[in-house]
Structures are given as structure tokens and as C-alpha cells.
Design an enzyme around this catalytic site. Structure first.
Site, short mmCIF file in Angstrom:
data_model
loop_
_atom_site.label_atom_id
_atom_site.label_comp_id
_atom_site.label_asym_id
_atom_site.label_seq_id
_atom_site.Cartn_x
_atom_site.Cartn_y
_atom_site.Cartn_z
N LYS A 23 -43.26 -88.65 30.84
CA LYS A 23 -42.45 -88.81 32.05
C LYS A 23 -41.25 -89.72 31.79
O LYS A 23 -40.18 -89.53 32.37
CB LYS A 23 -43.30 -89.32 33.22
N LYS A 82 -48.13 -76.87 28.86
CA LYS A 82 -48.97 -76.59 30.03
C LYS A 82 -48.13 -76.09 31.19
O LYS A 82 -46.94 -76.43 31.30
CB LYS A 82 -49.79 -77.83 30.42
N LYS A 89 -45.36 -77.94 37.48
CA LYS A 89 -44.34 -77.82 38.53
C LYS A 89 -42.99 -78.29 38.03
O LYS A 89 -41.96 -77.74 38.37
CB LYS A 89 -44.67 -78.80 39.68
#
Ligand code: ADP
Ligand code: TRP
Length: 330
Positions: free
Chosen positions: A116, A197, A200
Site C-alpha cells: 500500500k 490477486k 478492488k
């Protein structure tokens, strides 16, 4: 409250957007199955979600949307405690206490933090760094034993076990050591980048949302990468589609397409059309229920408030006991 099984289940999802097939097959499907046998807590990880860039004007809608998604997927407020994290402030209190036990070096190892941080380089905030400690507080506040999550969250459950142990070593045996609970598909892959993976954050071409209309599902599957494999391995995109077929289709359909792959007569357009129909049929009821639920925001709010009342009872007791144990309550 159920008394048949002593194990406590807890999990949360951030209210950041639509649920997708990865969320469903990796965690939410398990939530629904578990609520009949266990005492379950399923919450909205709203404080976690504000560690990412977000629009404050959107958050309320996202909270109601995830609540509607939980219910449409089959969570039942009569069976499970469904609540918003921000309605139970004891989790942030416990997180502070856990902060004093957690070495910075352990948080620096977290792969989600590294991923992130790379994605939001201009906003590497303390909350993002401390995210796993808040997650540990979410779990330990309710003495949860089993945590149904996808593969990517296993590291956070492991640090929760460490935090539990660090606490118990310092202040005496009190917290349990929870374990992750995976489904048989703990990592659904992206449609267009099947080495990664399904997520969103990558953009809508990467995932199938549970509320996608049939035409959208077909469109997205048509864009899915199939690619070239080697003589004895299937390309990752095809493996991913076949995993989905095994989940939503019949054994005969799996056998048919496996046979065609082996014989090299496979038409990927046929596989994709079959899969699109299976997936859209499988979520027809979900789509209908979710639309109806979104039209009743007052009901969704009530579900969250009722859940928060139940969760708060446990949370207040835990915090009072913890303050006693660490010597700060006078
Ligand atoms: P996203 O990465 O799309 O933002 P979240 O982080 O909100 O998803 O994940 C919510 C839950 O769904 C977690 O338990 C997570 O482990 C699980 N999950 C997310 N993506 C996948 C995936 N591709 N396959 C399996 N489980 C997943
Ligand atoms: N980190 C989880 C995710 O991104 C959400 C979460 C927050 C969670 N607290 C939790 C999951 C406690 C399980 C248990 O999906």
C-alpha cells in the site's frame, strides 16, 4: 447468543467499494456458512478504510453499501453480530495499549504495508503503518478464535497471535491466540493480470463484482487473459477461469472443458460464456436483495446500531479487564 460451540468467529471488511468474487470466495462465503454453528462477529472496518485516500462525502454510502452486501450475501443479524467498527471505540483504545507492546520492526515487515505504501506514496500515514495493530485489537477485543479471511490477511492474523502472546507474557495469561480460517480458494486471481490477486484497487476490469449485471460479467470475462501455457502447465489465466468453473459449474461442465483443454480443441469464448451465465445466475438473488436493501437505509442503520449494542457489551468488559491487568484503572 449461541452456546452450541464455544469457538468465536470474527472478521471484517473495509467499506471501500463493491464486494468482488475474491472477497466472496475467500471470505464472505465462509462467513455465511459459519454463522449457523458459531457465535460470529462480522464488522465494517471503517477506521481501517480511512488509512487509504478517500472522499469523506462517499463514506456513508460505502458503509450502507457494505452492510447491504453482507445481508444480501446471506448474513443474518439474528444469527451474527453485524456492526460498524467506528461504533465501538474500545477497539482504538485497545489498539493504543497494543501499540506499547509492538516493536516497530515487526510492522515494517508487513507485506500489505509495503504494497500500500508503494500505491499511495504521497500518503504513507501512521494509520497505514499501525493498521495490523488495530486489526489485532478488533480480533482480541472479542476473544475471537477463528478469523475467516483470504490468503492476503494471514500475516495480519499471525501478528495478532504475536501481540496476544506479548500481552500475556507481560501481564499474565488473558488473550487467546486466534487462527486464520481459509476457504479452499483463498486467493482468486485478477482477470487481466492473473499473476496478481483479484482486488478492488486495481480497477474494474480486474474483478467481477457480486452486483455486476449479466452483460457486465460477460464483458469482463471476454476481456480476461487466457494466454499461452507450456506443454504441461496451464497459463495462470486459464487456471483461474477453471477454478471459477469448478466453483460455479457442474462436474460435467468441468470435465467437458478439461477434456477440450487436453485435446487442444478448447474455445475460450465458449468457456467464458458458460462461466458468465453460471456466475450471473448464481448472484441473481444477491443482486435483487441488495437493490431492495439499499432502498431501506433506515433498516441498514438499525442493523448496525443493534449490532454495535451487542458488540459494545463484550468490548466494554474486555477493556475494563485489560485496564485492570495493565495497572491503569484507579
Ligand atoms: P481488496 O483487496 O479487493 O480491497 P479487501 O482487502 O477489502 O479486498 O478484502 C476483504 C476480504 O476478502 C479479506 O478477508 C481478504 O483476505 C479477502 N480477499 C480479498 N481479495 C481476495 C482474493 N482475490 N481472493 C481471496 N480472498 C480475497
Ligand atoms: N484488514 C482486513 C482486510 O483488508 C480487514 C480487517 C480489519 C479484518 N480488521 C479485521 C479482517 C479483523 C479480519 C479480522 O480485508
Amino acid at each position: 447468543m449461541k452456546t452450541t460451540n464455544q469457538q468465536i468467529i470474527l472478521s471484517g471488511i473495509q467499506p471501500t467499494g463493491e464486494l468482488h468474487l475474491g472477497n466472496y470466495l475467500g471470505s464472505v462465503k465462509n462467513f455465511v456458512a459459519l454463522q449457523d454453528q458459531y457465535q460470529c462477529y462480522f464488522f465494517l472496518a471503517t477506521y481501517h478504510s480511512i488509512t487509504e485516500n478517500y472522499d469523506p462525502k462517499e463514506k456513508r454510502r460505502q458503509i450502507l453499501d457494505l452492510t447491504a452486501s453482507y445481508l444480501a450475501a446471506g448474513l443474518d443479524p439474528k444469527k451474527s453480530v453485524i456492526f460498524n467498527q467506528t461504533d465501538v471505540p474500545e477497539c482504538t483504545e485497545l489498539a493504543w495499549i497494543f501499540n506499547t507492546l509492538t516493536p516497530v520492526s515487526e510492522l515494517e515487515r508487513m507485506t500489505q504495508f509495503k504494497d500500500k505504501s508503494a500505491k499511495q506514496a504521497a500518503n504513507i500515514n501512521m494509520g497505514l503503518f499501525d493498521y495490523p495493530v488495530l486489526q489485532a485489537a478488533d480480533i482480541l477485543l472479542y476473544h475471537a478464535n477463528l478469523i475467516p479471511v483470504g490468503q492476503d490477511q494471514v500475516q495480519h492474523v499471525e501478528i495478532t497471535r504475536d501481540i496476544s502472546r506479548w500481552f500475556n507474557n507481560k501481564y499474565g495469561q488473558y488473550f487467546v491466540e486466534p487462527k486464520p480460517l481459509l476457504t479452499h480458494i483463498p486467493k482468486v486471481m485478477s482477470l487481466v493480470e492473473p499473476e496478481k490477486k483479484m482486488s478492488k484497487s486495481a480497477g474494474s476490469k480486474h474483478y467481477i463484482a457480486l452486483s455486476d449485471e449479466p452483460e457486465v460479467i460477460l464483458e469482463k470475462l471476454k476481456g480476461a487473459t487466457t494466454g499461452m501455457g507450456t506443454e504441461d502447465t496451464l497459463p495462470p489465466g486459464v487456471t483461474n477461469l477453471m477454478t471459477l468453473l469448478a466453483e460455479f459449474g457442474s462436474p460435467q461442465q468441468v470435465e467437458y472443458f478439461n477434456g477440450a483443454i487436453k485435446a487442444k480443441t478448447i474455445k475460450y469464448s465458449e468457456l467464458k460464456e458458460t462461466l458468465a451465465k453460471l456466475i450471473s445466475d448464481s448472484f441473481a438473488d444477491y443482486r435483487k436483495k441488495k437493490k431492495a436493501l439499499l432502498a431501506k437505509p433506515a433498516y441498514l442503520e438499525k442493523v448496525l446500531k443493534d449490532g454495535a449494542k451487542k458488540a459494545s457489551k463484550v468490548a466494554r468488559k474486555t477493556i475494563a479487564e485489560v485496564k485492570e491487568l495493565i495497572g491503569v484503572s484507579v
